[in-house]
Design a protein around this motif. Structure first.
Motif: not given
Length: 266
Positions: A171-176, A198-200, A209-211, A243-244
């Motif tokens: 899993v890529t956990l994109d918490i954002g 992987i985490c984003h 998002d992506h701030l 840090l995406e």
């Protein structure tokens, strides 16, 4: 922020430049770089063999790893067999192109047909098509299935979790994305951390998002980081935290806040 079992990274689009200048700039600053790739009609940033060789040399010089983010305009759940076939071909091509980089993982979107809590008007048909695409991909590559990290998107991950488990994917956990959609972040972490490779992480504010992390909910960010570090301490598995973000200002603000938060946690 130096934490056992956690490699801190960011994207290959911090400078307004190509991948190689970004990696040269970032290599002394991070442990991992997410290579954000695209390949559309008339446009592509896929690196040449010469660039790949330079990326590999930089990785050796700086003890750097790469995560490879597959292009976004691939449709593994399409009802059109030709689009699914093109998806698999593109994935296999990028795997071969980046093989010498020995990626830490591959970030894959099981792209929905709708934005929101339902991935498609016909979820059953979409799920079957995604299943077929994954089967074909895994039959045609020797990459360990656990290297493919399925990203959390706008729909609840439960829509595809059975496939992730069936094929032993990660899993890529994109918490954002979880915060953006208003889903329960603790439930997501409970359900997914075990398979997360992987985490984003990025700031989310007012449905944007992506701030930079300095623009996000500080309590939520601190809670997520605490749980992520605790998970690594518990299971001993190495993970990447990306840090995406996509600018120098956002990157440096995020890195600074990450360091401050880590100091508070210790």
């Amino acid at each position: 922020m130096k934490t056992p079992n956690l490699r801190i990274g960011t994207t290959s689009y911090i400078l307004a430049d190509d991948i190689l200048p970004n990696v040269r700039y970032l290599a002394p600053l991070v442990d991992d770089i997410e290579l954000v790739l695209f390949e559309s009609e008339g446009m592509s940033n896929l690196p040449s063999k010469q660039v790949i060789d330079e990326l590999a040399a930089l990785a050796t010089q700086h003890d750097l790893t790469y995560t490879v983010h597959f292009p976004l305009d691939l449709y593994p759940g399409s009802s059109d067999p030709s689009l699914r076939s093109a998806c698999v071909s593109s994935l296999l091509s990028i795997i071969e192109l980046t093989r010498s980089l020995k990626p830490f993982g591959y970030v894959l979107h099981l792209t929905p047909e709708l934005y929101g809590p339902l991935p498609s008007l016909d979820v059953g048909r979409w799920h079957v098509c995604v299943d077929e695409t994954l089967q074909t991909l895994l039959k045609r590559t020797d990459v360990d299935p656990s290297m493919f990290c399925i990203e959390t998107l706008s729909y609840p991950f439960s829509s595809v979790q059975d496939l992730v488990e069936r094929y032993n994917l990660s899993v890529t956990l994109d918490i954002g994305h979880i915060w953006l959609m208003g889903y329960d972040s603790d439930k997501a972490m409970d359900a997914l951390f075990r398979r997360t490779r992987i985490c984003h992480l990025h700031g989310v504010r007012e449905k944007t998002d992506h701030l930079g992390l300095d623009q996000g909910d500080q309590a939520a960010i601190e809670h997520f980081l605490h749980r992520l570090v605790s998970q690594g301490n518990c299971d001993g598995r190495e993970r990447v935290l990306t840090l995406e973000v996509f600018s120098e200002e956002q990157f440096h603000a995020s890195l600074s806040l990450l360091g401050q938060t880590h100091a508070m946690m210790n």
